[in-house]
Design an enzyme around this catalytic site. Structure first.
Site: not given
Ligand SMILES: Cc1cc2nc3c(=O)[nH]c(=O)nc-3n(C[C@H](O)[C@H](O)[C@H](O)COP(=O)(O)OP(=O)(O)OC[C@H]3O[C@@H](n4cnc5c(N)ncnc54)[C@H](O)[C@@H]3O)c2cc1C
Length: 316
Positions: A140, A143-144
């Site tokens: 992701c 997300c990261d």
């Protein structure tokens, strides 16, 4: 399978214990719908396999994914949701009340059902990829990616999502090395064009990943040109896998409408499926946003839709 257990009837059954399922449980319990929630094999859902979550509102210092999901569970518990360990193994939505079989054994009937079974990222299945998952390997970018700003990173994939994630990373990272298995991408022409015109994305065609390199965290990747068999090591600090997701919708396929990738189709702007009284929320019906906060938001929608449905039916 022969089943001698008595049926249990519940008002509202929630299947899945990620952000969507627990949020649905919190709202439903507070509306006195006495929800019963089955957690499945991954209590807490996808966030239990990640480390830090920095983009969920309400945690100004960030929080570990597993810890956040324990908070969700505690909150649902405190509101009175009945949370149980077990997997929905089959369903029968052909007539009301709906039947859901748990662990191929116990049959539950329910006036309404909320499906929150999420989706699973697809992986390359390299041992090094699994070992370094959460330590530089991620599925992701949204997300990261932030954790790797101003660093060199790699991404594998060739579809629209991979192109989108590569472009997202290109705004944060110094260089994005993108590995494409064939001599062309599957992404739409517009997306391909944007990728190829972005100066800090380097595309490697006909390229497979041999190994993600690193002991405790990612420090590189070894790739192989499929045509020449030539290998090369590239130093990167993160390795993003963007080869698709598999929505956990198989057991519903006989009753609900699924799109070509297996996502449950809901009526736009609601959580309603094509079966009245069956609602879907979170990643199992969302291939666009796939975030904890959007999953939680749609879990709230599903609980409110279920509450309205049960009231209109005179069942609540
Ligand atoms: C590595 C990683 C890092 C991420 N980081 C972030 C982040 O930083 N911020 C962010 O917002 N999002 C992040 N995400 C995305 C986020 O985790 C998902 O968008 C979110 O978890 C989706 O929630 P969900 O409730 O729809 O489903 P999931 O979290 O996928 O949960 C699905 C639930 O359904 C259960 N289930 C499945 N099948 C059955 C069944 N047959 N019977 C019973 N239960 C079943 C599972 O056990 C699980 O509890 C990350 C995802 C990954 C993989």
């Amino acid at each position: 399978m022969e089943n001698n257990q008595p049926l249990e009837h519940v008002h509202l059954l929630i299947i899945g214990s990620g952000p969507a399922g627990y949020t649905a449980a919190i709202y439903a319990a507070r509306a006195n719908l006495k929800p019963v929630l089955y957690q499945g094999i991954q209590p807490g859902g996808q966030l239990t396999i990640t480390t830090e979550v920095e983009n969920y509102p309400g945690y100004p210092e960030g929080i570990q994914g597993p810890e956040m999901m324990v908070d969700f569970e505690k909150q649902a518990n405190r509101m009175g949701a009945d949370i149980r360990y077990g997997m929905a193994s089959s369903v029968d939505f052909s007539s009301q009340p709906y039947k859901v079989t748990i662990d191929e054994d116990k049959v539950i009937t329910a006036d309404a059902v909320i499906i929150a079974t999420g989706a699973s990222a697809k992986w390359l299945n390299l041992p090094s990829e699994q070992r370094l998952n959460g330590s530089g390997v991620s599925a992701c970018a949204v997300c990261d990616g932030f954790f790797f700003r101003n660093k060199e990173v790699a991404i594998v994939g060739a579809g629209d999502t991979a192109a989108e994630e590569a472009l997202y990373l290109s705004k944060l990272c110094t260089t994005v090395h993108m590995f494409v298995r064939r001599h062309e991408m599957r992404a739409s022409m517009v997306m391909q064009d944007r990728v190829l015109k972005t100066s800090n994305i380097i595309v490697y065609w006909n390229t497979e990943t041999d190994e993600v390199l690193g002991d405790k965290k990612v420090h590189g990747v070894r790739i192989r040109n499929i045509q020449t068999q030539e290998t090369k090591e590239i130093p990167v600090e993160a390795f993003f896998v963007a080869i698709g997701h598999q929505p956990n919708s198989g057991i519903f396929a006989d009753y609900l409408e699924l799109d070509e990738q297996g996502y449950i189709v809901t009526v736009p702007g609601s959580s309603k499926t094509k079966v009245e009284g069956v609602f879907a929320c979170g990643d199992v019906q969302d291939k666009i946003y796939r975030q904890a906060v959007t999953a939680a938001g749609s879990g709230c929608m599903a609980a409110l839709d279920a509450e309205r449905y049960l009231s209109a039916k005179g069942l609540h």
